[in-house]
Structures are given as structure tokens and as C-alpha cells.
Design a protein around this motif. Structure first.
Motif, PDB file in Angstrom:
ATOM      1  N   ASP A 178       0.843  -1.183   0.000  1.00  0.00           N
ATOM      2  CA  ASP A 178       0.000   0.000   0.000  1.00  0.00           C
ATOM      3  C   ASP A 178       0.887   1.245   0.000  1.00  0.00           C
ATOM      4  OD1 ASP A 178       0.909   0.418   2.651  1.00  0.00           O
ATOM      5  OD2 ASP A 178      -0.850  -0.566   3.501  1.00  0.00           O
ATOM      6  N   ASP A 179       0.286   2.414  -0.179  1.00  0.00           N
ATOM      7  CA  ASP A 179       1.052   3.655  -0.309  1.00  0.00           C
ATOM      8  C   ASP A 179       1.900   3.923   0.929  1.00  0.00           C
ATOM      9  OD1 ASP A 179      -0.225   3.897  -2.703  1.00  0.00           O
ATOM     10  OD2 ASP A 179      -1.369   5.699  -2.205  1.00  0.00           O
ATOM     11  N   GLN A 182       4.959   1.586   1.015  1.00  0.00           N
ATOM     12  CA  GLN A 182       5.915   1.997  -0.019  1.00  0.00           C
ATOM     13  C   GLN A 182       6.702   3.216   0.435  1.00  0.00           C
ATOM     14  OE1 GLN A 182       4.377   2.799  -3.922  1.00  0.00           O
ATOM     15  NE2 GLN A 182       4.801   0.731  -4.637  1.00  0.00           N
ATOM     16  N   GLN A 183       6.009   4.197   0.985  1.00  0.00           N
ATOM     17  CA  GLN A 183       6.675   5.417   1.446  1.00  0.00           C
ATOM     18  C   GLN A 183       7.663   5.096   2.552  1.00  0.00           C
ATOM     19  OE1 GLN A 183       6.183   8.664   0.175  1.00  0.00           O
ATOM     20  NE2 GLN A 183       7.979   9.115   1.444  1.00  0.00           N
ATOM     21  N   ILE A 204       6.174   6.816  -3.683  1.00  0.00           N
ATOM     22  CA  ILE A 204       5.009   6.000  -4.035  1.00  0.00           C
ATOM     23  C   ILE A 204       4.940   5.859  -5.544  1.00  0.00           C
ATOM     24  CG2 ILE A 204       2.488   5.847  -3.983  1.00  0.00           C
ATOM     25  CD1 ILE A 204       2.618   7.513  -1.370  1.00  0.00           C
ATOM     26  N   ARG A 250       2.553   3.535  -8.107  1.00  0.00           N
ATOM     27  CA  ARG A 250       1.474   2.559  -8.195  1.00  0.00           C
ATOM     28  C   ARG A 250       1.671   1.609  -9.368  1.00  0.00           C
ATOM     29  NH1 ARG A 250       1.318   1.910  -4.208  1.00  0.00           N
ATOM     30  NH2 ARG A 250      -0.408   0.498  -4.463  1.00  0.00           N
TER      31      ARG A 250
END
Length: 272
Positions: free
Chosen positions: A257-258, A261-262, A268, A270
Motif C-alpha cells: 500500500d502507499d 511503499q513510502q 510512491i 502505483r
């Protein structure tokens, strides 16, 4: 896992020793049986010399070149990657914090023609890992950053004790550090039904000694990490510990999820 695999995608693999290009053959079936037995007995299957030395050296050079672009993390966490529980004793595993610090080179930074990327994207390796795990179907991650990661631990960096969120991990060692950087683990320390908090606490305070695994460059490892407590000890010396982390799942379309990832990569991206 549908598709075909060209010989070029497996150029880095010692196919005489590990014939993953012919998984229906006798030699490959024997390899799979040995790998499954090792995984069942010890919780980890190690295949030394899986990658040819020349390709290992090439991948190390690539990783060092990309290292300035890596995302550095340095944080504390519990073994469960959960917030500290203020209602338990300070020695309880839900309250004990450990440190993790490393540099992560994301999938989209690795060249499309890199031997490690071509290998990860091959159907032959995906099928082989599935066979070792004894699952009928396995899928590569579609995450643009996390599907394939080169993890580098420089001097002073480490991976604290933890349980993985995923059932298994697949790694390939590329370079060892001069000192430290050891992989320690406690196989099957807990189960899905029993957390064995006392045993986890004993492992954290050193009462329960871990198993230390020596992993030479070029070794592919398949590891049951969800119920095995494990760590990478603090690295010393100028040479970083570098390994590749290959992400698979039993369901298609897997990605971070964002927020994650961060946290792991500092940005980020996608899936398309």
C-alpha cells in the motif's frame, strides 16, 4: 506462472547443478525433493552456488553503483512490527524495541537487462520456488518498487529481531560484510495458534541461543519467516552486506500500500 522461459533469463544460474530449466526431469525432481526436505527439517532451504560467481560479481558492481539512489531507513520496532503495548511489562516482546537500518534499492532502479531482474521475471524460477514450497501456484509481485529489492547493510546497519508478515521469503546472497551481518534465527518459535510469548522473550534476552546461518555469495535461500524469529546482526567494516529479496505470493496482483511503499522506499509508485 504461465509462459515460457528463455535460456538467457537463466544465464546467471548454474544449471548443471540446479536444472531449473527442466523441472520435469529426474535431476530437477530430486533437487526439489531435497529442497523440500531441508525446508521441512530446518525451516530454511539453502542452495549454495545457485548463481555463477561471475554474475554475482556483476550484480555486486550494479548494487554498489545504485547505492547512492537507495532509500535509507533507520527505525525501532517490536518483533511484531506493531506499536509498543504500554499495558505489558518492559521485558514483554510487545514492549521490547529493536533497531533496523539498511539501504533499499528498489525494483524500478534495477536495469531491465540485469541478470537478477531477468531471473526474477522468469517463469522457471517462479515455478521452482513454488515446487520447493509445495504450492500449486505462485505469483510474482506487481509492485514497481518492492517486487525485487537489493538490500544493502553498511557499517553500523542491521535488521532487528522480527517475524515476517508473509509466510515465506526468498533471498539470494550477493556479498558478505567483513564482520557482523550474520543471519540468526529461531525456527518455528511460534505457531499460527500459539504465540509462545515466553520463548520469544527468552530469545530476545539471549537466554535462548539462536541458530546462526552462514550464507556464501550466490546462495539462494527459501525461508519460513512468519513463525521464525530472525535478524541480521550489525555490520562492521567498509564492505556492505548485499542480498536480493525476491517477492512472491499465492495470489495475483500483490503489491504494497502507499504507506508501506513510502516507509520502505521513500516514494510512491502505483502498479500500472
Amino acid at each position: 506462472m504461465a509462459g515460457t522461459t528463455s535460456t538467457g533469463e537463466l544465464e546467471a544460474v548454474d544449471l548443471q547443478r540446479y536444472p531449473i530449466d527442466a523441472l520435469d526431469g529426474t535431476a530437477a525432481r530430486e533437487l526439489i525433493a531435497r529442497s523440500r526436505a531441508q525446508l521441512a527439517t530446518t525451516g530454511i532451504c539453502q542452495l549454495p552456488g545457485f548463481l555463477r560467481p561471475g554474475h554475482v560479481a556483476e550484480l555486486v558492481e550494479d548494487a554498489l553503483r545504485l547505492l547512492p539512489l537507495a532509500w535509507a531507513t533507520d527505525s525501532t520496532h517490536t518483533v511484531y512490527f506493531e506499536p509498543v503495548d504500554p499495558t505489558v511489562a518492559a521485558t514483554h516482546p510487545k514492549a521490547v524495541e529493536v533497531r533496523s537500518a539498511k539501504h533499499a534499492i528498489a525494483y524500478d532502479l534495477i536495469a531491465a537487462d540485469s541478470p537478477i531482474r531477468r531471473l526474477y521475471e522468469s517463469d522457471a524460477l517462479t515455478r521452482f520456488v513454488a515446487e520447493v514450497l509445495g504450492t500449486s501456484m505462485l505469483h510474482r509481485s506487481i509492485d514497481p518498487l518492492d517486487a525485487l529489492e537489493l538490500a544493502a547493510f553498511s557499517a553500523g546497519e542491521e535488521l532487528g529481531w522480527h517475524f515476517d508478515r508473509s509466510e515465506f521469503s526468498v533471498t539470494i546472497m550477493l556479498q558478505e560484510s567483513e564482520a557482523g551481518g550474520h543471519f540468526d534465527y529461531h525456527p518455528a518459535l511460534r505457531t499460527d495458534d500459539e504465540p509462545h510469548v515466553d520463548r520469544v522473550a527468552d530469545a530476545l534476552d539471549g537466554t535462548l541461543a539462536p541458530t546462526r546461518i552462514t550464507t556464501a555469495p550466490g546462495t539462494l535461500a527459501v525461508f519460513h519467516g512468519r513463525n521464525a524469529l530472525h535478524r541480521v546482526t550489525r555490520v562492521s567494516g567498509p564492505t556492505p552486506r548485499i542480498n536480493a529479496v525476491l517477492t512472491y505470493g499465492e495470489h495475483p496482483g500483490m503489491h504494497l500500500d502507499d504507506l508501506t511503499q513510502q516507509l520502505f522506499y521513500g516514494r510512491i509508485v502505483r502498479p500500472e
